[in-house]
Scaffold this motif. Structure first.
Motif, PDB file in Angstrom:
ATOM      1  N   LEU A 327       0.803  -1.227   0.000  1.00 53.62           N
ATOM      2  CA  LEU A 327       0.000   0.000   0.000  1.00 53.62           C
ATOM      3  C   LEU A 327       0.837   1.279   0.000  1.00 53.62           C
ATOM      4  O   LEU A 327       0.290   2.373  -0.105  1.00 53.62           O
ATOM      5  CB  LEU A 327      -0.940   0.001   1.205  1.00 53.62           C
ATOM      6  CG  LEU A 327      -2.025  -1.086   1.183  1.00 53.62           C
ATOM      7  CD1 LEU A 327      -2.874  -1.033   2.440  1.00 53.62           C
ATOM      8  CD2 LEU A 327      -2.914  -0.949  -0.056  1.00 53.62           C
ATOM      9  N   CYS A 330       0.299   3.244  -3.161  1.00 46.89           N
ATOM     10  CA  CYS A 330      -1.065   3.668  -3.477  1.00 46.89           C
ATOM     11  C   CYS A 330      -1.311   5.061  -2.898  1.00 46.89           C
ATOM     12  O   CYS A 330      -1.457   5.210  -1.669  1.00 46.89           O
ATOM     13  CB  CYS A 330      -2.080   2.682  -2.899  1.00 46.89           C
ATOM     14  SG  CYS A 330      -1.958   1.026  -3.575  1.00 46.89           S
ATOM     15  N   VAL A 352      -8.683   2.512  -3.081  1.00 48.68           N
ATOM     16  CA  VAL A 352      -7.612   1.593  -3.506  1.00 48.68           C
ATOM     17  C   VAL A 352      -8.140   0.183  -3.756  1.00 48.68           C
ATOM     18  O   VAL A 352      -7.375  -0.782  -3.800  1.00 48.68           O
ATOM     19  CB  VAL A 352      -6.479   1.547  -2.461  1.00 48.68           C
ATOM     20  CG1 VAL A 352      -5.792   2.898  -2.360  1.00 48.68           C
ATOM     21  CG2 VAL A 352      -7.005   1.113  -1.092  1.00 48.68           C
ATOM     22  N   CYS A 370      -2.421  -1.350  -5.955  1.00 54.51           N
ATOM     23  CA  CYS A 370      -2.968  -0.428  -6.957  1.00 54.51           C
ATOM     24  C   CYS A 370      -2.659  -0.913  -8.374  1.00 54.51           C
ATOM     25  O   CYS A 370      -1.602  -1.489  -8.629  1.00 54.51           O
ATOM     26  CB  CYS A 370      -2.385   0.969  -6.768  1.00 54.51           C
ATOM     27  SG  CYS A 370      -2.745   1.649  -5.146  1.00 54.51           S
TER      28      CYS A 370
END
Length: 371
Positions: A327, A330, A352, A370
């Motif tokens: 993450l 993202c 996301v 992503c």
């Protein structure tokens, strides 16, 4: 500590800690009995027989206490006596309090073969009566009782500086001077506690079979006699909770450490009294736990989602489990300042293509990253 080496099958059947393991086990209970069986393999047959008997005595996941068995059988026989037929007399003769094995067999026969007023009898028998009164009567200290019969919450200042906000229709009993190594409170109803910190003298609240232990914190307990659940919600600090029937209850109560199920801010425990089961959850509306002079910022512009989640963790003191590496790539642009925690999470996850779950009092984020 009980010497289970001396137990026979019947002793296991009536032992509360053994029945908890059979009917509503948790990690700690499982560990104890698995280790005990490894050390005492010659007891396996007796243990297996006892487990079979206990499971046969369970109706709709209700575990009967010894006294409840007596009461249920007696009440059932009394109901059947009203019809006074020959079959009833045979059953009644079959049941004797001097023989536990006959008691077990009689109970099974009655449960299977009798339907007269069964639901009413079962409902009455599984409701714990006078739990608060039993706690108070068993105390060796001279206690003060305070009842709140008013419409508004009643504040009570204790000698150690702790504050209790007692809800309408609730009552507490406690020792005026908190003599001994602990500070003990007995609660029936609902109250908010703001406890003065004293690691040398743990603060204990006994409520409907659940013990809440703190060293210094604030929390709410809801434990009405007529309700099947006891709830503990933590506002600040840490608390530990454990069942009054726990085999190590004395050790956990008097230790200077927090033992049992430990709760942190915005977490709660729901204790199912009939099943002796605890569920660790989050409160419905988590609140920000940072100091009032430190206001966290929830305005994000091209901020990695991993940093956003870390900000939420610190602000709400809730553990959020996620793949940081996944993450971190993202970015998120969003204004989350005026939203509740779960609304914040909804927006983050939509941004996301992720989702979240509440597991064991923490938040788990599932994401494929992503695109």
């Amino acid at each position: 500590m009980k010497n289970y080496r001396d137990f026979d099958t019947e002793d296991f059947v009536w032992d509360i800690n053994f029945r908890i393991w059979v009917l509503s086990p948790n990690r700690e209970v499982n560990a104890f009995w698995e280790k005990w069986l490894e050390e005492n393999p010659d007891k396996t047959d007796q243990v297996d027989k006892a487990k079979s008997i206990i499971q046969a005595l369970v109706i709709k996941n209700v575990a009967f206490e010894n006294e409840e068995v007596d009461e249920l059988v007696s009440q059932t026989i009394a109901k059947i006596d009203e019809n006074a037929n020959s079959t009833t007399k045979k059953i009644k003769l079959f049941y004797t309090k001097q023989n536990q094995w006959l008691k077990i067999a009689a109970l099974v026969i009655l449960i299977i073969g009798v339907s007269i007023s069964y639901q009413q009898i079962l409902h009455q028998s599984i409701q714990p009566k006078g739990v608060y009164e039993k706690y108070v009567a068993a105390s060796t200290n001279q206690l003060i009782e305070v009842k709140n019969e008013n419409e508004v919450t009643l504040p009570i200042q204790l000698i150690d500086g702790s504050l209790v906000l007692l809800k309408k229709g609730s009552r507490i009993s406690y020792s005026k001077d908190f003599v001994g190594n602990t500070r003990e409170i007995y609660l029936s109803g609902e109250a908010f506690f703001e406890v003065t910190k004293n690691p040398e003298k743990p603060f204990l609240v006994y409520a409907n079979g659940l013990v809440t232990k703190v060293l210094g914190t604030s929390f709410t307990i809801r434990a009405y006699d007529k309700e099947k659940e006891v709830t503990v919600e933590v506002k600040t600090g840490k608390v530990s909770v454990f069942a009054q029937s726990d085999a190590r209850v004395e050790e956990k109560a008097t230790s200077r450490e927090l033992k049992g199920v430990v709760l942190t801010p915005n977490q709660k425990i729901v204790y199912a009294r009939e099943e002796v089961r605890m569920d660790k959850l989050l409160v419905e509306l988590p609140t920000i736990t940072t100091k009032k002079n430190i206001k966290p910022q929830f305005e994000f512009e091209d901020t990695p989602v991993s940093e956003v989640l870390q900000t939420l963790e610190k602000a709400y003191s809730i553990n959020i489990v996620f793949d940081e590496e996944l993450l971190s790539n993202c970015p998120l642009t969003a204004s989350l300042t005026d939203l509740q925690l779960f609304d914040k999470l909804d927006i983050i996850c939509k941004g996301v293509e992720a989702r979240y779950e509440i597991l064991d009092g923490q938040i788990v984020i599932y994401s494929k990253g992503c695109k």
